[in-house]
Design a protein around this motif. Structure first.
Motif, mmCIF file in Angstrom:
data_model
loop_
_atom_site.group_PDB
_atom_site.id
_atom_site.type_symbol
_atom_site.label_atom_id
_atom_site.label_comp_id
_atom_site.label_asym_id
_atom_site.label_seq_id
_atom_site.Cartn_x
_atom_site.Cartn_y
_atom_site.Cartn_z
ATOM 1 N N ASP A 87 30.302 -50.648 -2.089
ATOM 2 C CA ASP A 87 30.096 -52.084 -2.178
ATOM 3 C C ASP A 87 28.627 -52.361 -2.524
ATOM 4 O OD1 ASP A 87 30.495 -54.787 -1.943
ATOM 5 O OD2 ASP A 87 30.230 -54.810 0.237
ATOM 6 N N VAL A 88 28.235 -51.963 -3.720
ATOM 7 C CA VAL A 88 26.849 -52.159 -4.140
ATOM 8 C C VAL A 88 26.685 -53.589 -4.649
ATOM 9 C CG1 VAL A 88 25.032 -51.315 -5.654
ATOM 10 C CG2 VAL A 88 26.755 -49.739 -4.785
ATOM 11 N N PRO A 89 25.685 -54.295 -4.106
ATOM 12 C CA PRO A 89 25.543 -55.697 -4.503
ATOM 13 C C PRO A 89 25.039 -55.824 -5.952
ATOM 14 C CG PRO A 89 23.721 -55.029 -3.108
ATOM 15 C CD PRO A 89 24.672 -53.875 -3.139
ATOM 16 N N ARG A 90 25.210 -56.991 -6.490
ATOM 17 C CA ARG A 90 24.645 -57.297 -7.790
ATOM 18 C C ARG A 90 23.130 -57.372 -7.632
ATOM 19 N NH1 ARG A 90 25.022 -61.592 -11.782
ATOM 20 N NH2 ARG A 90 24.471 -63.136 -10.227
ATOM 21 N N GLY A 91 22.404 -57.179 -8.670
ATOM 22 C CA GLY A 91 20.951 -57.269 -8.569
ATOM 23 C C GLY A 91 20.372 -56.050 -7.892
ATOM 24 N N CYS A 92 19.193 -56.190 -7.291
ATOM 25 C CA CYS A 92 18.530 -55.053 -6.662
ATOM 26 C C CYS A 92 19.255 -54.680 -5.374
ATOM 27 C CB CYS A 92 17.075 -55.412 -6.350
ATOM 28 S SG CYS A 92 16.215 -54.120 -5.457
ATOM 29 N N ALA A 93 19.612 -53.416 -5.242
ATOM 30 C CA ALA A 93 20.392 -52.986 -4.087
ATOM 31 C C ALA A 93 19.602 -53.113 -2.790
ATOM 32 C CB ALA A 93 20.844 -51.538 -4.279
ATOM 33 N N TYR A 94 18.291 -53.145 -2.889
ATOM 34 C CA TYR A 94 17.444 -53.186 -1.697
ATOM 35 C C TYR A 94 17.201 -54.624 -1.211
ATOM 36 C CZ TYR A 94 13.584 -51.835 1.405
ATOM 37 O OH TYR A 94 12.784 -51.624 2.486
ATOM 38 N N ALA A 95 17.665 -55.592 -1.977
ATOM 39 C CA ALA A 95 17.303 -56.984 -1.716
ATOM 40 C C ALA A 95 17.564 -57.424 -0.267
ATOM 41 C CB ALA A 95 18.036 -57.892 -2.690
ATOM 42 N N ASP A 96 18.693 -56.979 0.321
ATOM 43 C CA ASP A 96 19.028 -57.419 1.669
ATOM 44 C C ASP A 96 18.029 -56.975 2.727
ATOM 45 O OD1 ASP A 96 21.160 -58.918 1.103
ATOM 46 O OD2 ASP A 96 22.679 -57.393 1.588
ATOM 47 N N ARG A 97 17.273 -55.934 2.422
ATOM 48 C CA ARG A 97 16.357 -55.409 3.422
ATOM 49 C C ARG A 97 14.905 -55.627 3.013
ATOM 50 N NH1 ARG A 97 18.389 -49.305 4.081
ATOM 51 N NH2 ARG A 97 17.594 -49.450 6.202
ATOM 52 N N CYS A 98 14.719 -56.234 1.875
ATOM 53 C CA CYS A 98 13.381 -56.275 1.297
ATOM 54 C C CYS A 98 12.648 -57.555 1.662
ATOM 55 C CB CYS A 98 13.474 -56.170 -0.221
ATOM 56 S SG CYS A 98 11.871 -56.205 -1.018
ATOM 57 N N PRO A 99 11.420 -57.432 2.191
ATOM 58 C CA PRO A 99 10.665 -58.629 2.555
ATOM 59 C C PRO A 99 10.191 -59.422 1.334
ATOM 60 C CG PRO A 99 9.353 -56.644 2.938
ATOM 61 C CD PRO A 99 10.723 -56.191 2.550
ATOM 62 N N CYS A 139 15.666 -61.043 -7.843
ATOM 63 C CA CYS A 139 16.063 -59.756 -7.283
ATOM 64 C C CYS A 139 17.562 -59.719 -7.031
ATOM 65 C CB CYS A 139 15.344 -59.512 -5.968
ATOM 66 S SG CYS A 139 13.562 -59.565 -6.101
ATOM 67 N N ARG A 140 18.097 -60.853 -6.583
ATOM 68 C CA ARG A 140 19.515 -60.864 -6.240
ATOM 69 C C ARG A 140 20.396 -61.005 -7.470
ATOM 70 N NH1 ARG A 140 19.452 -61.051 -0.770
ATOM 71 N NH2 ARG A 140 17.524 -61.927 0.095
ATOM 72 N N ALA A 141 19.792 -61.405 -8.577
ATOM 73 C CA ALA A 141 20.593 -61.625 -9.781
ATOM 74 C C ALA A 141 20.543 -60.439 -10.737
ATOM 75 C CB ALA A 141 20.104 -62.884 -10.486
ATOM 76 N N GLU A 142 19.371 -59.828 -10.860
ATOM 77 C CA GLU A 142 19.194 -58.791 -11.883
ATOM 78 C C GLU A 142 18.712 -57.504 -11.253
ATOM 79 O OE1 GLU A 142 17.012 -59.685 -15.725
ATOM 80 O OE2 GLU A 142 16.818 -61.578 -14.627
ATOM 81 N N ASP A 143 19.305 -56.400 -11.661
ATOM 82 C CA ASP A 143 18.878 -55.095 -11.160
ATOM 83 C C ASP A 143 17.626 -54.664 -11.921
ATOM 84 O OD1 ASP A 143 18.874 -52.830 -9.722
ATOM 85 O OD2 ASP A 143 20.745 -52.011 -10.507
ATOM 86 N N PRO A 144 16.515 -54.414 -11.236
ATOM 87 C CA PRO A 144 15.290 -54.040 -11.959
ATOM 88 C C PRO A 144 15.412 -52.648 -12.570
ATOM 89 C CG PRO A 144 14.950 -53.863 -9.594
ATOM 90 C CD PRO A 144 16.307 -54.466 -9.783
ATOM 91 N N PRO A 145 14.966 -52.463 -13.818
ATOM 92 C CA PRO A 145 14.995 -51.130 -14.440
ATOM 93 C C PRO A 145 13.826 -50.277 -13.952
ATOM 94 C CG PRO A 145 14.058 -52.728 -15.950
ATOM 95 C CD PRO A 145 14.423 -53.497 -14.713
ATOM 96 N N LEU A 146 13.989 -48.965 -14.090
ATOM 97 C CA LEU A 146 12.931 -48.041 -13.684
ATOM 98 C C LEU A 146 11.958 -47.884 -14.842
ATOM 99 C CD1 LEU A 146 11.978 -45.966 -11.497
ATOM 100 C CD2 LEU A 146 13.317 -44.261 -12.726
ATOM 101 N N VAL A 147 10.789 -48.511 -14.728
ATOM 102 C CA VAL A 147 9.834 -48.486 -15.842
ATOM 103 C C VAL A 147 8.420 -48.229 -15.333
ATOM 104 C CG1 VAL A 147 11.089 -50.009 -17.407
ATOM 105 C CG2 VAL A 147 9.636 -50.993 -15.618
ATOM 106 N N ALA A 148 7.567 -47.735 -16.221
ATOM 107 C CA ALA A 148 6.161 -47.567 -15.883
ATOM 108 C C ALA A 148 5.512 -48.947 -15.838
ATOM 109 C CB ALA A 148 5.478 -46.690 -16.926
#
Ligand code: ATP
Ligand code: SF4
Ligand code: MG
Lengths: 248, 647
Positions: free
Chosen positions: B586-598, B604-613
């Motif tokens: 049950d992976v949420p939409r957007g950033c998976a860490y959003a529920d725990r992230c200050p 964050c809740r809408a779009e999953d951030p890509p891994l970039v430099a």
């Protein structure tokens, strides 16, 4: 309240003494940290306490009487180091926890108790119906902790219980250990290779090497002014920020 | 469970065996009903007739149709064989589990007795019992059953020993649960599968032995008849009518084979991979590579730096879940260069082990591996398996597990298990392999290696087992060692030794290392580069030196903060990360860490951030976060109440 005492305890495997004349007390309500190298006999001492290793000499008492090694009432419970082998792969998590609970109580009561215990160790109570294979290592170890608590023990022997846990959960479990100790007056023999962890939970520290205790005393003293060469060696091997920070 | 059984049926051999067994059983049930009277019909006009259209296999000395008799005899033959195997299994179970129930001393005595009994030739025992119990079906059943018992006793003993060594048995003992109950509740369910499989194989053998006894005149007596009896009668008239002997003989062979093969294919289908390189990954490939287009074959190898040992692009692992497939690894990309040490950290369930199993191809049938690219030393790991490739992988890719006790067979000596790798994958002679095992154990600094190779895994301490396992990986000449939590259960000094050992091996032979750990401090100390995983993704990829000082992802920073050290304030509760890790189902939409992230915001809740430099950061430092590096608010996450049971 009862004190767990090891008096001159010796455990032999064949001709070698895995534990050699160890005397150690876990005072009521205290957490005693036991550290030492691999194969030094920490786990053997723990297993002897719960009747899983034969004692060749000395005695182990709880509140002055020998620790019962027979019968259903076991005031001493152990949590094991290896989360991959400490749960029966064929049993659901809930059944494993319930098995350790004292007999009696209605089915609903037992189920509620299982859920309470799972919550206590930070697991989703819905896990109760899952088999261990569905859980990751860290999750399994929390089930093992819940199972030990289910037996309502007076003393818990914790053998490396946080070594397989995530740092985030490790923090939670250590906080939990301190809370249980403070609020329920639970005593604990806390075995860990992580000195920072032992320092955090234990009021006393005992250091074992080759089956013998080489040093014991209040944590604050042993960890800051170690009296034995080996304790100093252990302290030097602690991986951590001090070493990493000193990197260029 | 179901998936594993369908796997049995899916192999051609398994399917054939299954069909045959079903046919034999159906025949046993229906045979006497359909042809019972026909088989008994005496026809004095056609005594000892040769095969004809009327009697396909001819008739016997009373003019009875032999084919019908063979068909009808199926029931008796099968029932007797099953009875015998039941006796064998039950006796074997009792004898084999007695050592556990009775305790050490009497157990050892019994075990010795069983070991002696196993050494007797089965047929000799059967003959002996046939004499004792008298000639006839009852005697024969008992004879074959009891003769088979020692083998099952030994099997049970081995299986029980394996289960009893596990901590859940110790835990149950510590709870005060009786041995008999432990046996029933914990041990038997865990050994049932191999026992059933072996019983099936045994049923085939029992059928053959039974035929043997009947054939010798020691089994079924007329007027009853089984295949052995028919064979016995047929042989007597073999020069008159060969079919009279051949048809019952063929029936025995076919049914015996059917049971044997069925058992074998079930064993194979249910079995777990025995060692490195033996497991097959279910290969799969994305239709469209997400990343840079991967040109085929050699050109691809040419335009990548040649020192890349492992190249992973968009790795996905899918496993069956209770409610449909679950994806614990969701698009992981990284590469490992020669001699480089990569650390993978993350919470439990973040997919670290799944990633490791996928790249070492040990996931076997447990999951499906997809990737745009998955290459080790230029070889495509997703391509179908060949014997040659298995061998090269077996010697160049080593895996060290979290739990060395399960990786070793508890009933075999360490040296033999190490040597097996060399004889199996490198084709070494036994002697050379044994010498290399000693050498490798010495290389991983096991003291007194020549004596230690003769010891069993339980005689090693945890740290030594772990080193022995690394030694096992070094039997070949690995280019990459994948170590999943290799020091988790070890104390500081030994942990230090194992880590030093891994570092030394790495330096000496330029071996690359993928070190998986939940312990940020360990990884930070050993590795060059660190990948932080969360919910099946890499959320940060950074140089180890930056971990404490320059981590930019809020999750990495929380992980670093949560570790107690020798200066942690004892009055304060430890920092924890609030909430639970994401459930891969049950992976949420957007950033998976959003529920725990200050720092979580609407994006964050809408779009999953890509891994970039980062735009201003070094190119070797990639982060997947919309607010990377922003200051964290005061540690509200240090909520002590988080731990207390919820109301
Ligand atoms: N055989 C399986 N069937 C279904 N789900 C599984 C299976 N094995 C693992 N999982 C799930 O896959 C996810 C990833 O598991 P994995 O073992 O890779 O985590 P990990 O990061 O190695 O954790 P740990 O630090 O606890 O070892 C977890 O949620 C786990 O529950
Ligand atoms: S993307 Fe947003 S929710 Fe995810 S880690 Fe970054 S700040 Fe937190
Ligand atoms: Mg893991």
């Amino acid at each position: 309240m009862s004190e767990l005492r090891f008096d001159d305890v010796t455990v032999r495997y064949g001709r070698t003494a895995a534990v050699d004349g160890v005397s150690l007390a876990v005072p009521p309500g205290a957490v005693v940290g036991l550290v030492g190298e691999s194969g030094s006999g920490k786990s053997t001492l723990a297993r002897a306490a719960v009747g899983l290793a034969p004692i060749a000499g000395g005695r182990i008492t709880l509140g002055g009487v020998p620790v019962p090694a027979r019968g259903r009432s076991r005031p001493l419970q152990m949590v094991f180091q290896d989360p991959y082998s400490s749960l029966d792969p064929r049993m659901t998590v809930g059944a494993s926890v319930a098995e350790a609970m004292p007999p009696g109580g209605s089915r609903a009561d037992r189920r509620a108790e299982v859920e309470r215990l799972l919550e206590l160790v930070h697991l989703n109570p819905a896990c109760a119906g899952a088999v261990p294979a569905r859980l990751s290592g860290g999750q399994r170890q929390r089930v093992a902790l819940a199972r030990a608590l289910a037996a309502r023990p007076r003393v818990i022997v914790a053998d490396e219980i946080t070594s397989a846990l995530d740092v985030s959960v490790q923090g939670a479990v250590l906080n939990l250990v301190r809370e249980l100790q403070r609020e329920l007056g639970l005593s604990m023999l806390f075995i860990s290779h992580n000195l920072a962890v032992v320092r955090y939970v234990a009021s006393h520290v005992a250091v074992m090497r080759r089956g013998r205790l080489v040093e014991q005393g209040p944590a604050a003293r042993v960890l800051t002014e170690p009296g034995h060469e080996y304790t100093r060696e252990l302290l030097a091997a602690v991986p951590g920020r001090t070493t990493r920070r000193s990197r260029p | 469970m179901q998936g594993r059984w369908t796997r049995v049926v899916r192999t051609p051999l398994g399917l054939t065996a299954t069909v045959l067994v079903v046919a034999v059983v159906a025949l046993a049930v229906l045979g006497p009903v359909l042809w019972g009277s026909g088989a008994g019909a005496v026809d004095t006009d056609a005594i000892l007739a040769p095969p004809s259209a009327e009697h396909l296999a001819g008739t016997d000395n009373l003019g009875r149709d032999i084919l019908l008799r063979v068909l009808v005899a199926t029931r008796l033959s099968i029932v007797l064989a099953l009875l015998a195997i039941t006796i064998a299994v039950v006796c074997g179970l009792v004898l084999g589990s007695a050592p556990f129930v009775l305790g050490r001393r009497s157990g050892r005595l019994l075990a010795a007795g069983v070991n002696i009994a196993v050494a007797f030739p089965g047929l000799l025992l059967a003959l002996f019992f046939a004499v004792v119990f008298g000639v006839g079906a009852t005697g024969a059943v008992l004879a074959i059953g009891l003769a088979g018992a020692p083998a099952f006793a030994r099997l049970t003993q081995t299986l029980v020993a394996g289960v009893v060594a596990r901590d859940y048995v110790a835990a149950a003992q510590a709870m005060g649960i009786g041995r008999l109950r432990i046996l029933v509740r914990h041990v038997l369910p865990n050994i049932a599968e191999p026992l059933v499989v072996n019983a099936t194989i045994g049923a085939g053998s029992a059928l053959l032995s039974f035929t043997g006894l009947s054939f010798l005149g020691l089994g079924v007596q007329s007027p009853s008849y089984d295949w052995g009896r028919l064979l016995y009668d047929g042989i007597a008239t073999i020069y008159v009518n060969a079919a009279a002997a051949l048809v019952p003989g063929a029936a025995v062979l076919l049914a015996g084979l059917a049971f044997n093969l069925f058992g074998e294919s079930v064993a194979k289908g249910l079995g777990v991979p025995a060692g490195i390189g033996l497991g097959a990954v279910v290969p799969g490939r994305r239709a469209v590579p997400v990343d840079a287009p991967a040109p085929a074959g050699r050109t691809a190898a040419a335009d990548r730096p040649s020192d890349v040992v492992l190249d992973v692009r968009d790795l996905e692992v899918t496993v069956p879940g209770p409610a449909g497939p679950v994806r614990p690894v969701r698009g992981v990309s990284f590469d490992v260069r020669r001699g480089e040490a990569i650390g993978i950290v993350g919470e439990s369930g973040s997919g670290k082990s799944m990633t490791a199993l996928a790249i070492t191809r040990l996931l076997a049938g447990r999951g499906r591996v997809d990737a745009a690219r998955l290459e080790f030393l230029g070889q495509d790991l997703l391509a179908p398996d060949t014997a040659v490739r298995r061998r090269t992988l077996g010697t160049t890719l080593a895996m060290v597990f979290q739990d060395p006790m399960t990786a070793f067979n508890p009933t075999r000596r360490i040296g033999a298990q190490l040597a097996e790798v060399a004889t199996h994958h490198q084709g070494m002679t036994r002697r050379a392999a044994a010498a290399r095992a000693v050498d490798r154990l010495a290389a991983v600094r096991i003291p007194d290696a020549p004596a230690r190779v003769r010891q069993y895994p339980h005689e090693f301490s945890g740290g030594m087992r772990q080193r022995a396992m690394i030694g096992m990986g070094l039997m070949g000449s690995p280019a990459l060692i994948v170590a999943d939590e290799p020091t988790t259960a070890l104390d500081v000094t030994v942990q230090q030794q194992v880590l030093d050992l891994l570092t030394a091996i790495r330096r000496a032979d330029d071996v690359a290392l993928v070190l998986i750990s939940h312990d940020v401090t360990v990884v930070g100390e050993v590795c060059d580069r660190i990948l932080v995983m969360y919910a099946g993704r890499i959320v940060e990829d950074l140089p180890a030196a930056d971990l404490v000082t320059a981590a930019r992802h809020p999750y990495t920073r929380a992980l670093v903060d949560a570790v107690p050290d020798m200066t942690t304030d004892l009055a304060e509760p430890l920092a924890t990360i609030p909430g639970r890790p994401v459930d891969p189902a049950d992976v949420p939409r957007g950033c998976a860490y959003a529920d725990r992230c200050p720092l979580a915001g609407a994006r964050c809740r809408a779009e999953d951030p890509p891994l970039v430099a980062g735009p201003d950061g070094p190119p070797g430092h990639r982060v997947a976060c919309w607010h990377a590096g922003e200051p964290l608010p005061a540690p509200a996450g240090r909520d002590y109440d988080e731990l207390v049971e919820s109301p």
